[in-house]
Write a protein that holds these residues in place. Structure first.
Motif, PDB file in Angstrom:
ATOM      1  N   TRP A   5       0.786  -1.243  -0.107  1.00 34.78           N
ATOM      2  CA  TRP A   5      -0.017  -0.118  -0.061  1.00 34.78           C
ATOM      3  C   TRP A   5       0.814   1.370   0.093  1.00 34.78           C
ATOM      4  CZ3 TRP A   5      -4.716  -0.033   3.701  1.00 34.78           C
ATOM      5  CH2 TRP A   5      -5.868  -0.971   3.138  1.00 34.78           C
ATOM      6  N   ILE A   6       0.603   2.121  -0.725  1.00 32.21           N
ATOM      7  CA  ILE A   6       1.135   3.410  -0.962  1.00 32.21           C
ATOM      8  C   ILE A   6       0.007   4.403  -0.379  1.00 32.21           C
ATOM      9  CG2 ILE A   6       2.434   5.202  -2.268  1.00 32.21           C
ATOM     10  CD1 ILE A   6       3.155   2.600  -4.191  1.00 32.21           C
ATOM     11  N   VAL A   7       0.519   5.344   0.622  1.00 32.61           N
ATOM     12  CA  VAL A   7      -0.328   6.311   1.035  1.00 32.61           C
ATOM     13  C   VAL A   7       0.211   7.696   0.491  1.00 32.61           C
ATOM     14  CG1 VAL A   7      -1.121   7.585   3.145  1.00 32.61           C
ATOM     15  CG2 VAL A   7      -0.971   5.188   2.975  1.00 32.61           C
ATOM     16  N   VAL A   8      -0.459   8.686  -0.166  1.00 31.66           N
ATOM     17  CA  VAL A   8      -0.057   9.945  -0.754  1.00 31.66           C
ATOM     18  C   VAL A   8      -0.919  10.771  -0.006  1.00 31.66           C
ATOM     19  CG1 VAL A   8       0.160  11.204  -2.575  1.00 31.66           C
ATOM     20  CG2 VAL A   8       0.494   8.854  -2.943  1.00 31.66           C
ATOM     21  N   ALA A   9      -0.472  11.663   0.911  1.00 33.85           N
ATOM     22  CA  ALA A   9      -1.276  12.398   1.723  1.00 33.85           C
ATOM     23  C   ALA A   9      -0.864  13.627   1.922  1.00 33.85           C
ATOM     24  CB  ALA A   9      -1.523  11.612   2.910  1.00 33.85           C
ATOM     25  N   ALA A  12      -5.036  17.392   4.210  1.00 33.39           N
ATOM     26  CA  ALA A  12      -6.705  17.410   3.715  1.00 33.39           C
ATOM     27  C   ALA A  12      -7.141  16.265   3.031  1.00 33.39           C
ATOM     28  CB  ALA A  12      -7.001  18.685   3.021  1.00 33.39           C
ATOM     29  N   ARG A  13      -6.104  15.444   2.576  1.00 37.36           N
ATOM     30  CA  ARG A  13      -6.465  14.331   1.493  1.00 37.36           C
ATOM     31  C   ARG A  13      -5.440  13.286   1.788  1.00 37.36           C
ATOM     32  NH1 ARG A  13      -7.562  14.574  -4.957  1.00 37.36           N
ATOM     33  NH2 ARG A  13      -5.224  14.279  -4.871  1.00 37.36           N
ATOM     34  N   ALA A  14      -6.093  11.980   1.732  1.00 39.14           N
ATOM     35  CA  ALA A  14      -4.971  11.122   1.682  1.00 39.14           C
ATOM     36  C   ALA A  14      -5.796   9.759   0.528  1.00 39.14           C
ATOM     37  CB  ALA A  14      -5.010  10.299   3.193  1.00 39.14           C
ATOM     38  N   ARG A  15      -4.716   9.507  -0.246  1.00 40.37           N
ATOM     39  CA  ARG A  15      -5.157   8.550  -1.154  1.00 40.37           C
ATOM     40  C   ARG A  15      -4.162   7.111  -0.851  1.00 40.37           C
ATOM     41  NH1 ARG A  15      -3.242  11.003  -6.214  1.00 40.37           N
ATOM     42  NH2 ARG A  15      -3.475   9.154  -7.255  1.00 40.37           N
ATOM     43  N   ILE A  16      -5.033   6.095  -0.916  1.00 36.49           N
ATOM     44  CA  ILE A  16      -4.349   4.752  -0.533  1.00 36.49           C
ATOM     45  C   ILE A  16      -4.346   3.917  -1.966  1.00 36.49           C
ATOM     46  CG2 ILE A  16      -4.557   2.606   0.643  1.00 36.49           C
ATOM     47  CD1 ILE A  16      -6.023   3.902   2.593  1.00 36.49           C
ATOM     48  N   LEU A  17      -3.118   3.852  -2.735  1.00 37.31           N
ATOM     49  CA  LEU A  17      -3.006   2.982  -3.661  1.00 37.31           C
ATOM     50  C   LEU A  17      -2.206   1.692  -3.419  1.00 37.31           C
ATOM     51  CD1 LEU A  17      -1.717   6.315  -4.170  1.00 37.31           C
ATOM     52  CD2 LEU A  17      -2.276   5.460  -6.399  1.00 37.31           C
ATOM     53  N   SER A  18      -2.469   0.621  -4.353  1.00 36.75           N
ATOM     54  CA  SER A  18      -2.070  -0.558  -4.044  1.00 36.75           C
ATOM     55  C   SER A  18      -1.162  -1.095  -5.200  1.00 36.75           C
ATOM     56  CB  SER A  18      -3.202  -1.468  -3.888  1.00 36.75           C
ATOM     57  OG  SER A  18      -2.824  -2.894  -3.564  1.00 36.75           O
ATOM     58  N   CYS A  19      -0.196  -1.948  -5.087  1.00 36.00           N
ATOM     59  CA  CYS A  19       0.428  -2.620  -6.155  1.00 36.00           C
ATOM     60  C   CYS A  19       0.951  -3.940  -5.562  1.00 36.00           C
ATOM     61  CB  CYS A  19       1.581  -1.623  -6.443  1.00 36.00           C
ATOM     62  SG  CYS A  19       2.968  -1.167  -5.455  1.00 36.00           S
ATOM     63  N   GLU A  20       1.759  -4.653  -6.602  1.00 29.39           N
ATOM     64  CA  GLU A  20       2.193  -6.080  -6.193  1.00 29.39           C
ATOM     65  C   GLU A  20       3.724  -6.139  -6.392  1.00 29.39           C
ATOM     66  OE1 GLU A  20       0.458  -8.699  -4.775  1.00 29.39           O
ATOM     67  OE2 GLU A  20      -1.449  -7.491  -4.859  1.00 29.39           O
ATOM     68  N   ALA A  23       8.924  -4.398  -7.514  1.00 31.59           N
ATOM     69  CA  ALA A  23       8.670  -3.488  -8.522  1.00 31.59           C
ATOM     70  C   ALA A  23       7.615  -2.760  -8.633  1.00 31.59           C
ATOM     71  CB  ALA A  23       9.417  -4.246  -9.802  1.00 31.59           C
ATOM     72  N   CYS A  24       6.441  -2.974  -7.860  1.00 31.46           N
ATOM     73  CA  CYS A  24       5.289  -2.068  -7.732  1.00 31.46           C
ATOM     74  C   CYS A  24       4.399  -2.315  -9.042  1.00 31.46           C
ATOM     75  CB  CYS A  24       5.360  -0.775  -7.182  1.00 31.46           C
ATOM     76  SG  CYS A  24       3.793  -0.074  -6.704  1.00 31.46           S
ATOM     77  N   GLN A  25       4.140  -3.740  -9.549  1.00 30.39           N
ATOM     78  CA  GLN A  25       3.426  -3.780 -10.608  1.00 30.39           C
ATOM     79  C   GLN A  25       1.949  -3.532 -10.377  1.00 30.39           C
ATOM     80  OE1 GLN A  25       4.872  -4.616 -13.718  1.00 30.39           O
ATOM     81  NE2 GLN A  25       6.858  -4.194 -12.188  1.00 30.39           N
ATOM     82  N   GLY A  26       1.249  -2.736 -11.289  1.00 30.70           N
ATOM     83  CA  GLY A  26      -0.112  -2.651 -11.365  1.00 30.70           C
ATOM     84  C   GLY A  26      -0.585  -1.760 -10.421  1.00 30.70           C
ATOM     85  N   LEU A  98       4.201  -1.100   3.379  1.00 33.58           N
ATOM     86  CA  LEU A  98       3.604   0.211   3.410  1.00 33.58           C
ATOM     87  C   LEU A  98       4.717   1.152   3.155  1.00 33.58           C
ATOM     88  CD1 LEU A  98       1.085   1.873   4.101  1.00 33.58           C
ATOM     89  CD2 LEU A  98       1.920   2.149   6.400  1.00 33.58           C
ATOM     90  N   VAL A  99       4.232   1.961   2.172  1.00 39.87           N
ATOM     91  CA  VAL A  99       5.090   3.343   1.791  1.00 39.87           C
ATOM     92  C   VAL A  99       4.457   4.574   2.110  1.00 39.87           C
ATOM     93  CG1 VAL A  99       6.456   4.360  -0.260  1.00 39.87           C
ATOM     94  CG2 VAL A  99       6.189   2.000  -0.078  1.00 39.87           C
ATOM     95  N   ILE A 100       5.004   5.442   2.436  1.00 36.23           N
ATOM     96  CA  ILE A 100       4.457   6.743   2.966  1.00 36.23           C
ATOM     97  C   ILE A 100       4.824   7.982   2.072  1.00 36.23           C
ATOM     98  CG2 ILE A 100       3.402   8.333   4.625  1.00 36.23           C
ATOM     99  CD1 ILE A 100       3.569   5.883   6.608  1.00 36.23           C
ATOM    100  N   LEU A 101       4.106   8.561   1.147  1.00 39.78           N
ATOM    101  CA  LEU A 101       4.522   9.779   0.622  1.00 39.78           C
ATOM    102  C   LEU A 101       3.738  10.718   0.893  1.00 39.78           C
ATOM    103  CD1 LEU A 101       6.439  10.637  -1.745  1.00 39.78           C
ATOM    104  CD2 LEU A 101       4.613   9.847  -3.349  1.00 39.78           C
ATOM    105  N   ALA A 102       4.325  11.832   1.814  1.00 42.67           N
ATOM    106  CA  ALA A 102       3.386  12.775   2.491  1.00 42.67           C
ATOM    107  C   ALA A 102       4.234  14.085   2.620  1.00 42.67           C
ATOM    108  CB  ALA A 102       2.886  12.366   3.792  1.00 42.67           C
ATOM    109  N   ALA A 103       3.222  14.953   2.887  1.00 40.76           N
ATOM    110  CA  ALA A 103       3.770  16.575   3.078  1.00 40.76           C
ATOM    111  C   ALA A 103       4.601  16.390   4.351  1.00 40.76           C
ATOM    112  CB  ALA A 103       2.744  17.484   3.282  1.00 40.76           C
ATOM    113  N   PRO A 104       5.608  16.915   4.578  1.00 40.08           N
ATOM    114  CA  PRO A 104       6.502  16.907   5.706  1.00 40.08           C
ATOM    115  C   PRO A 104       5.819  16.945   7.173  1.00 40.08           C
ATOM    116  CG  PRO A 104       7.796  18.245   4.170  1.00 40.08           C
ATOM    117  CD  PRO A 104       6.256  17.950   3.666  1.00 40.08           C
ATOM    118  N   GLN A 105       5.048  17.948   7.297  1.00 37.11           N
ATOM    119  CA  GLN A 105       4.239  18.019   8.620  1.00 37.11           C
ATOM    120  C   GLN A 105       3.564  16.850   8.801  1.00 37.11           C
ATOM    121  OE1 GLN A 105       2.905  22.040   8.602  1.00 37.11           O
ATOM    122  NE2 GLN A 105       4.983  22.912   9.484  1.00 37.11           N
TER     123      GLN A 105
END
Length: 148
Positions: A5-9, A12-20, A23-26, A98-105
């Motif tokens: 799961w990759i959380v991009v947040a 105000a908003r968080a998106r949860i993406l998934s891959c396999e 190499a994160c396919q799909g 889990l991978v988290i990609l988020a604004a620093p604060q």
């Protein structure tokens, strides 16, 4: 093969993406969480003006300082909501990494609130606000080549 799961947040908003796999396919989006209160100005979050108090030296009165910033409270409330969703997904067997990609604060607030078992499976944390990028392929360019 592990599900990632990759959380991009941001606050105000968080998106949860998934891959396999490594190499994160799909890469595809599975859920979006929104918290509109984080976009509101601080004066709109409080119902009153700050109280007034007598000065400790002299005759003047002054407005009392807020103890905490209301927008920080809203950011922390949303971070708690995201952390709970990640906890329920992990304990439900939906993902193994889990991978988290988020604004620093927001990343700092989320880090503090993660369940200890979820925190152990975080393979990468990237303090960068890319929450406005919609295309998963464009988002993939901000992730490491191999996620774990």
């Amino acid at each position: 093969m592990d599900t990632v799961w990759i959380v991009v947040a941001d606050a105000a908003r968080a998106r949860i993406l998934s891959c396999e796999g490594r190499a994160c396919q799909g890469l595809h989006e599975i859920e979006t969480l929104a918290h509109s209160e984080s976009r509101v100005h601080a004066q709109e979050l409080v119902t009153d003006r700050p109280g007034r108090s007598w000065s400790s030296s002299g005759d003047g009165r002054h407005a009392m300082q807020e103890t905490t910033d209301p927008s920080v409270n809203e950011r922390n409330r949303f971070a708690r909501e995201v952390a709970e969703r990640l906890k329920s997904g992990y304990h439900g067997g939906s993902y193994q990494r889990l991978v988290i990609l988020a604004a620093p604060q927001f990343l700092g607030a989320l880090r503090e609130l993660l369940d200890p078992q979820v925190a152990q499976i975080v393979t990468s944390q990237i303090a960068k606000n890319v929450s406005k990028i919609q295309d998963p392929a464009a988002l993939r360019s901000h992730l490491p080549d191999f996620l774990y």
